[in-house]
Design a protein around this motif. Sequence first.
Motif, PDB file in Angstrom:
ATOM      1  N   ASN A 144     -12.254  -7.207  -0.815  1.00  0.00           N
ATOM      2  CA  ASN A 144     -12.285  -8.581  -1.321  1.00  0.00           C
ATOM      3  C   ASN A 144     -11.761  -8.716  -2.743  1.00  0.00           C
ATOM      4  O   ASN A 144     -11.769  -9.808  -3.297  1.00  0.00           O
ATOM      5  CB  ASN A 144     -13.715  -9.133  -1.236  1.00  0.00           C
ATOM      6  CG  ASN A 144     -14.141  -9.348   0.199  1.00  0.00           C
ATOM      7  OD1 ASN A 144     -13.324  -9.625   1.071  1.00  0.00           O
ATOM      8  ND2 ASN A 144     -15.422  -9.200   0.465  1.00  0.00           N
ATOM      9  N   SER A 145     -11.319  -7.619  -3.327  1.00  0.00           N
ATOM     10  CA  SER A 145     -10.784  -7.638  -4.692  1.00  0.00           C
ATOM     11  C   SER A 145      -9.262  -7.781  -4.640  1.00  0.00           C
ATOM     12  O   SER A 145      -8.659  -7.763  -3.573  1.00  0.00           O
ATOM     13  CB  SER A 145     -11.144  -6.341  -5.425  1.00  0.00           C
ATOM     14  OG  SER A 145     -10.329  -5.273  -4.947  1.00  0.00           O
ATOM     15  N   GLY A 146      -8.675  -7.859  -5.786  1.00  0.00           N
ATOM     16  CA  GLY A 146      -7.218  -7.901  -5.871  1.00  0.00           C
ATOM     17  C   GLY A 146      -6.610  -6.519  -6.055  1.00  0.00           C
ATOM     18  O   GLY A 146      -5.419  -6.396  -6.348  1.00  0.00           O
ATOM     19  N   ILE A 147      -7.415  -5.478  -5.887  1.00  0.00           N
ATOM     20  CA  ILE A 147      -6.927  -4.110  -6.101  1.00  0.00           C
ATOM     21  C   ILE A 147      -5.873  -3.772  -5.056  1.00  0.00           C
ATOM     22  O   ILE A 147      -6.092  -3.941  -3.854  1.00  0.00           O
ATOM     23  CB  ILE A 147      -8.093  -3.103  -6.069  1.00  0.00           C
ATOM     24  CG1 ILE A 147      -9.031  -3.362  -7.250  1.00  0.00           C
ATOM     25  CG2 ILE A 147      -7.568  -1.666  -6.077  1.00  0.00           C
ATOM     26  CD1 ILE A 147     -10.297  -2.530  -7.240  1.00  0.00           C
ATOM     27  N   LYS A 148      -4.734  -3.275  -5.519  1.00  0.00           N
ATOM     28  CA  LYS A 148      -3.622  -2.923  -4.636  1.00  0.00           C
ATOM     29  C   LYS A 148      -3.742  -1.446  -4.221  1.00  0.00           C
ATOM     30  O   LYS A 148      -3.081  -0.589  -4.783  1.00  0.00           O
ATOM     31  CB  LYS A 148      -2.300  -3.196  -5.330  1.00  0.00           C
ATOM     32  CG  LYS A 148      -2.033  -4.674  -5.517  1.00  0.00           C
ATOM     33  CD  LYS A 148      -0.684  -4.901  -6.166  1.00  0.00           C
ATOM     34  CE  LYS A 148      -0.313  -6.352  -6.125  1.00  0.00           C
ATOM     35  NZ  LYS A 148      -0.855  -7.155  -7.159  1.00  0.00           N
ATOM     36  N   PHE A 149      -4.573  -1.193  -3.232  1.00  0.00           N
ATOM     37  CA  PHE A 149      -4.733   0.165  -2.726  1.00  0.00           C
ATOM     38  C   PHE A 149      -3.702   0.427  -1.645  1.00  0.00           C
ATOM     39  O   PHE A 149      -3.146  -0.503  -1.045  1.00  0.00           O
ATOM     40  CB  PHE A 149      -6.157   0.379  -2.188  1.00  0.00           C
ATOM     41  CG  PHE A 149      -6.547  -0.542  -1.065  1.00  0.00           C
ATOM     42  CD1 PHE A 149      -6.251  -0.230   0.248  1.00  0.00           C
ATOM     43  CD2 PHE A 149      -7.223  -1.725  -1.328  1.00  0.00           C
ATOM     44  CE1 PHE A 149      -6.612  -1.073   1.285  1.00  0.00           C
ATOM     45  CE2 PHE A 149      -7.591  -2.584  -0.304  1.00  0.00           C
ATOM     46  CZ  PHE A 149      -7.277  -2.254   1.007  1.00  0.00           C
ATOM     47  N   ASP A 150      -3.439   1.687  -1.386  1.00  0.00           N
ATOM     48  CA  ASP A 150      -2.537   2.049  -0.294  1.00  0.00           C
ATOM     49  C   ASP A 150      -3.303   2.106   1.019  1.00  0.00           C
ATOM     50  O   ASP A 150      -2.915   1.514   2.000  1.00  0.00           O
ATOM     51  CB  ASP A 150      -1.856   3.390  -0.566  1.00  0.00           C
ATOM     52  CG  ASP A 150      -0.832   3.715   0.511  1.00  0.00           C
ATOM     53  OD1 ASP A 150       0.109   2.914   0.675  1.00  0.00           O
ATOM     54  OD2 ASP A 150      -0.992   4.732   1.201  1.00  0.00           O
ATOM     55  N   GLN A 151      -4.411   2.828   0.985  1.00  0.00           N
ATOM     56  CA  GLN A 151      -5.203   3.010   2.197  1.00  0.00           C
ATOM     57  C   GLN A 151      -6.682   3.040   1.827  1.00  0.00           C
ATOM     58  O   GLN A 151      -7.063   3.626   0.824  1.00  0.00           O
ATOM     59  CB  GLN A 151      -4.807   4.336   2.853  1.00  0.00           C
ATOM     60  CG  GLN A 151      -5.327   4.524   4.242  1.00  0.00           C
ATOM     61  CD  GLN A 151      -4.745   5.789   4.872  1.00  0.00           C
ATOM     62  OE1 GLN A 151      -4.969   6.881   4.360  1.00  0.00           O
ATOM     63  NE2 GLN A 151      -4.019   5.622   5.944  1.00  0.00           N
ATOM     64  N   MET A 152      -7.475   2.383   2.658  1.00  0.00           N
ATOM     65  CA  MET A 152      -8.923   2.467   2.527  1.00  0.00           C
ATOM     66  C   MET A 152      -9.464   2.812   3.906  1.00  0.00           C
ATOM     67  O   MET A 152      -9.114   2.165   4.893  1.00  0.00           O
ATOM     68  CB  MET A 152      -9.518   1.148   2.040  1.00  0.00           C
ATOM     69  CG  MET A 152     -11.038   1.236   1.860  1.00  0.00           C
ATOM     70  SD  MET A 152     -11.752  -0.262   1.163  1.00  0.00           S
ATOM     71  CE  MET A 152     -11.395  -1.444   2.436  1.00  0.00           C
TER      72      MET A 152
END
Length: 153
Positions: A103-111
């Motif tokens: 729900n954040s704006g964090i640009k992760f590759d994979q979770m």
Amino acid sequence: MKLSEHFTLEELIFSDNAVRKGIDNSPSQAEIDHALKYLIPGLEQVRTLLAQPIKINSGYRSPALNAATPGSSNTSQHTKFEAADILSPNFGSPLEVCKAILNSGIKFDQMIYEYGSWTHVSFSANPRRSILSKWQDQPYVSGIVDKNGKNLL
């Protein structure tokens, strides 16, 4: 060696499995530089989001350690120093950590919500924002789901 305000090289490369098996899990300087470009800033964003300490269960894995780690693939982002398996008990459960990151704006590759026990998160040059779940002896499943495939978020 301190890599950022909240993370050290030692915690990101420590592995009980490596110690037990006598495997050298030391990254090269190029791998450390890569982590400083992608993984460390991403983990700092997660740390800021959660406003609580993060425990690293597994960070960097040398090719030898990765090969000796059950369930690891030879394409694991752990070997590129782009991924970490994390917990934040003071924040909440692994599911709550996944929800907060999602729900954040964090640009992760994979979770990946793994076994209901920890959150795998990775960061790279081209973040895919791939969201998966993994349960024992089952293939990866798209989304955050329980072991019966029920959507949790």
